[in-house]
Design a protein around this motif. Structure first.
Motif, PDB file in Angstrom:
ATOM      1  N   ARG A  31       0.843  -1.200   0.000  1.00 55.22           N
ATOM      2  CA  ARG A  31       0.000   0.000   0.000  1.00 55.22           C
ATOM      3  C   ARG A  31       0.872   1.242   0.000  1.00 55.22           C
ATOM      4  O   ARG A  31       1.814   1.349   0.797  1.00 55.22           O
ATOM      5  N   TYR A  33       0.566   5.667  -0.581  1.00 50.74           N
ATOM      6  CA  TYR A  33      -0.353   6.800  -0.615  1.00 50.74           C
ATOM      7  C   TYR A  33       0.398   8.039  -1.067  1.00 50.74           C
ATOM      8  O   TYR A  33       1.560   8.234  -0.716  1.00 50.74           O
ATOM      9  N   TYR A  35      -0.039  12.277  -1.041  1.00 53.41           N
ATOM     10  CA  TYR A  35      -0.764  13.405  -0.462  1.00 53.41           C
ATOM     11  C   TYR A  35      -0.207  14.697  -1.041  1.00 53.41           C
ATOM     12  O   TYR A  35       0.962  14.788  -1.403  1.00 53.41           O
ATOM     13  N   SER A  45      -5.539  13.921   0.468  1.00 51.86           N
ATOM     14  CA  SER A  45      -5.257  12.651  -0.195  1.00 51.86           C
ATOM     15  C   SER A  45      -5.405  12.783  -1.701  1.00 51.86           C
ATOM     16  O   SER A  45      -6.384  13.334  -2.201  1.00 51.86           O
ATOM     17  N   VAL A  48      -4.486   6.434  -3.589  1.00 51.38           N
ATOM     18  CA  VAL A  48      -4.244   5.260  -2.757  1.00 51.38           C
ATOM     19  C   VAL A  48      -3.950   4.102  -3.705  1.00 51.38           C
ATOM     20  O   VAL A  48      -4.786   3.747  -4.537  1.00 51.38           O
ATOM     21  N   PHE A  88       3.746  14.446  -0.804  1.00 50.17           N
ATOM     22  CA  PHE A  88       4.301  13.412   0.075  1.00 50.17           C
ATOM     23  C   PHE A  88       3.816  12.041  -0.356  1.00 50.17           C
ATOM     24  O   PHE A  88       2.649  11.867  -0.723  1.00 50.17           O
TER      25      PHE A  88
END
Lengths: 111, 114
Positions: A31, A33, A35, A45, A48, A88
């Motif tokens: 996983r 992510y 941002y 967000s 994902v 990020f």
């Protein structure tokens, strides 16, 4: 110790150009992510990514994940000034949702 | 829905003073988190709570304590503030068990310790 490394840390680009931000991480994680953070604001967000080979696109941004290489990329197509922000990446290995963040890439898109 | 809320937004403390940062979420999430963000760095996890009644240390727990008051609220306490704790503090929440495990962040608290 888990490490999440982003590069470049700073990116200044002209409007209309393409560029890629890289996110490498040091442990197995399915996983990842992405941002966005505007100055003085919280994190928003963007993407994902939940499996190897995952690709997601939203407007001029496209993110991909290669879990075997432990690498994610955030590709910017035909940049516009509104994309100026800090981006990020974060990984969440293991069962529980503890996030580990990269240091961020500060993007400045010049008109 | 307000999402994740934090109070206060700004705070200035003197070295040695104590304070509590408050966080609440209205998304019925199981898990809550406290992070700090320092200039040029990403977020670092201070403490987290996987579910109501449980708390665990993150990467940088020293100098902090937390309380998961109920499912909605998760507070962060500085017992004796130090200048090294000058930072922006973010609270976040997530379902903790859903397929995406996405975290939702509050607006942040900017803390200065002099």
């Amino acid at each position: 110790e888990l490490k999440v490394e982003q590069n470049p840390l700073f990116l200044s680009m002209q409007e209309g150009k393409n560029y890629t931000i890289y996110c490498n991480y040091s442990t197995t994680s399915d996983r990842l992510y992405w941002y966005r953070q505007d100055p003085g604001k919280s994190l928003e967000s963007l993407f994902v990514l939940l499996s190897n080979g995952a690709v997601k696109q939203e407007g001029r941004l496209m993110a991909s994940l290669d879990t075997k290489a432990r690498l994610s990329t955030l590709h910017i197509t035909a940049a516009v000034h509104d994309l100026s922000a800090t981006y990020f990446c974060a990984v969440a290995p293991g069962y529980f949702n503890k996030f580990y963040f990269g240091s961020g890439t500060k993007l400045n898109v010049k008109p | 829905n307000a999402g994740v809320t934090q109070t206060p937004k700004f705070q200035v403390l003197k070295t040695g003073q104590s304070m509590t940062l408050q966080c609440a979420q209205d998304m019925n999430h199981n898990s809550m988190y406290w992070y700090r963000q320092d200039p040029g760095m990403g977020l670092r996890l201070i403490y987290y709570s996987a579910s109501e009644g449980t708390t665990d240390k993150g990467e940088v727990p020293n100098g902090y304590n937390v309380s998961r008051l109920n499912k909605r609220e998760f507070s962060l306490r500085l017992e004796s503030a130090a200048p090294s704790q000058t930072s922006v503090y973010f609270c976040a929440s997530s379902e903790g068990g859903g397929p995406s495990y996405e975290q939702y962040f509050g607006p942040g608290t900017r803390l200065t310790v002099t």
